[in-house]
Design an enzyme around this catalytic site. Structure first.
Site, short mmCIF file in Angstrom:
data_model
loop_
_atom_site.label_atom_id
_atom_site.label_comp_id
_atom_site.label_asym_id
_atom_site.label_seq_id
_atom_site.Cartn_x
_atom_site.Cartn_y
_atom_site.Cartn_z
N GLU A 357 0.86 -1.17 0.00
CA GLU A 357 0.00 0.00 0.00
C GLU A 357 0.91 1.23 0.00
O GLU A 357 2.00 1.22 0.59
CB GLU A 357 -0.92 0.00 1.22
CG GLU A 357 -1.82 -1.21 1.35
CD GLU A 357 -2.79 -1.38 0.18
OE1 GLU A 357 -3.02 -0.40 -0.56
OE2 GLU A 357 -3.30 -2.50 -0.01
N HIS A 496 -7.56 -4.41 -0.30
CA HIS A 496 -6.80 -3.18 -0.08
C HIS A 496 -6.06 -3.15 1.24
O HIS A 496 -5.68 -2.09 1.70
CB HIS A 496 -7.68 -1.93 -0.24
CG HIS A 496 -8.00 -1.63 -1.67
ND1 HIS A 496 -7.04 -1.54 -2.65
CD2 HIS A 496 -9.18 -1.40 -2.29
CE1 HIS A 496 -7.62 -1.28 -3.81
NE2 HIS A 496 -8.91 -1.19 -3.62
#
Length: 522
Positions: A357, A496
């Site tokens: 990320e 995510h």
């Protein structure tokens, strides 16, 4: 002169008694032939000059004869590191079995080095079946160190209880030789004979009685040393004039002092900022810091259009320091790990499946300020099974945008106290060592990791496999997003977050390769 005659005469040169001829390189364009030697003993300048004359005899005219000498002692940590690098490059299946901690190194009094691979029953059978592996490691080590090497197998030791663990070994020695480039357009001022090679300024952080650098003068000042006075304050000796220069090449800058000689003082005073010079002198420790003092300054320059070569990777950490991989057993993988149906492409290779990320999408510095990594998640596939995981938050040292917080679920508060990227990238490079890299749209993540590894002088270069591209060539779906593929294989996950994305990608990759029966050509 035959190679055996050359080596016999080389070994007669004092400190080169056990020297190894690592390689011979020829640069036809420059008209140069370089003999790359490795020795494990100290040598005198006279012995070095004798070796240079010997090389001159061995090199046919009209080639210039150059000698590069690297002093390298077969330290156990360096030997282990060399073995791991060699196995990952030349015997990938063996590399999956052997880690640095599985390699024993014993230094003999006669200079012979015995190394052993700690193996269990199945691994012993593999090495006994592939009997060429140990001899090839012996040959490789013989080309890199001034010792004789003998390899063998031993039973892998069971880990001791925590209270009885051995003290950790020291970190590996950074044995990378300094980079050099040839000097052109030499015009003597101080030197009787021109130096042939200059050391990259970026690599000049070592003690040397004779260091040569070459670059452009960016600063030039005349100074005078402090005068000597007696107890009454009267001057008993005037200060000595000298120059303070800063010289820069394409890799860095070096500031130093130079005391002009009377016979060349006028030529030295004619130098100006912007001139390209060659400087040779001593690089010595002074008050705990390296200090370079030039004893000779001449005119000279780097080759036209010179572009610095990439420096070799520094050794990976001997031990994990901030992030420690964890063993992983996933009991909900939809029978992915049925060994009798797994293709050899999965069982014979080791893969790290990763996801990161970030604070944004810019993974190329030419497009502006690089975005930062906020989380690294990865799993390792060994023998077709997910065996380990590596996961950490990373402090990006900047505030997150509202869009990124909403997308990833990671907040500024969560990153407080997290390690910085330079504190974890070495651990991650160690985790990936000798492995193929897998990801979903893998190049996006790979470019980030390659950039930040390079900033810390690690070489993060791996063959990559992209589950998105593989799926596009095999499946007919409305799109090939990660969640679409997860739905196709009935895999649920928390999208995510790096750790969940990496594990899901690993499951998808195994399913794809099971169906394809082989790795795609990349």
């Amino acid at each position: 002169m035959t190679q055996s005659e050359f080596m016999e005469r080389l070994h007669a040169c004092g400190g080169f008694g056990r020297a190894v001829l690592h390689k011979i390189s020829v640069d036809k364009k420059a008209g140069e032939c370089t003999f790359w030697l490795i020795t494990d003993a100290a040598y005198t300048r006279a012995e070095e000059e004798a070796v240079r004359r010997l090389v001159r005899e061995a090199v046919p005219e009209p080639l210039q004869a150059l000698v590069s000498v690297q002093k390298l002692v077969a330290d156990p940590q360096i030997v282990r590191r060399k073995i791991v690098e060699f196995l990952s490059r030349s015997h990938r299946a063996a590399a999956a079995c052997i880690r640095e901690e599985d390699i024993g190194v014993q230094m003999g009094e006669d200079g012979t080095v015995a190394f052993t691979f700690g193996v269990d029953g199945a691994e012993r059978g593999f090495f006994e079946k592939n009997q060429q592996i140990l001899p090839s490691v012996e040959r490789m080590l013989g080309l890199n160190f001034c010792n004789a090497f003998v390899g063998g197998l031993t039973d892998k030791e069971k880990p001791l209880p925590a209270a009885e663990e051995e003290p950790e070994e020291e970190e590996p020695f950074d044995y990378r030789p300094p980079r050099t480039f040839p000097i052109e357009n030499f015009e003597a001022i101080d030197s009787a004979s021109p130096p042939k090679l200059a050391t990259y300024i970026e690599d000049s952080g070592f003690q040397s009685a004779s260091l040569t650098v070459c670059g452009v003068i960016t600063s030039l000042q005349e100074r005078v040393t402090k005068a000597k006075t007696d107890a009454s304050g009267a001057v008993v000796k005037e200060g000595r004039p000298y120059l303070r220069l800063t010289v820069a090449d394409a890799t860095g800058a070096l500031s130093f002092s130079y005391f002009p000689k009377k016979r060349t003082e006028e030529k030295i005073k004619a130098l100006q900022e912007g001139d390209s010079v060659v400087c040779t002198g001593e690089n010595e420790l002074y008050n705990g810091k390296l200090s370079f003092t030039a004893r000779a300054i001449d005119r000279g320059a780097a080759p036209e259009g010179f572009v610095p070569e990439k420096r070799e990777s520094k050794p990976l950490p001997a031990h994990y320091t901030r992030v420690f991989p964890e063993k992983l057993t996933d009991y909900n993988q939809l029978n992915l790990f049925v060994k009798d149906v797994l293709p050899s492409a999965l069982t014979d290779n080791v893969f790290v499946v990763l996801d990161i990320e970030t604070t944004g999408l810019n993974n190329t510095p030419v497009k502006g300020k690089m975005d930062a990594i906020t989380e690294i998640g990865a799993v390792k596939i060994v023998g077709g099974e997910v065996r380990e995981k590596f996961t950490t938050l990373v402090d990006p040292q900047r505030k997150l945008s509202d869009e990124i917080v909403a997308l990833t679920g990671i907040t500024d508060e969560m990153l407080q106290g997290a390690p910085k990227i330079e504190e974890v990238i070495g651990d991650f490079c160690k985790f990936c060592d000798g492995c193929f890299i897998v990801g979903h749209n893998v190049q996006f993540d790979y470019k980030f990791l390659h950039f930040y590894a390079e900033q810390s002088e690690y070489d993060f270069t791996h063959k990559t496999y992209d589950t998105m591209s593989i799926a596009q060539g095999m499946l007919f779906l409305s799109n090939y997003k990660l969640n679409t593929l997860a739905d196709y294989y009935h895999i649920s996950f928390n999208h995510h977050r790096a750790w969940d994305d990496a594990l899901t990608t690993a499951k998808i990759f195994i399913e794809l390769i099971k169906a394809k029966k082989c790795l795609p050509t990349v």
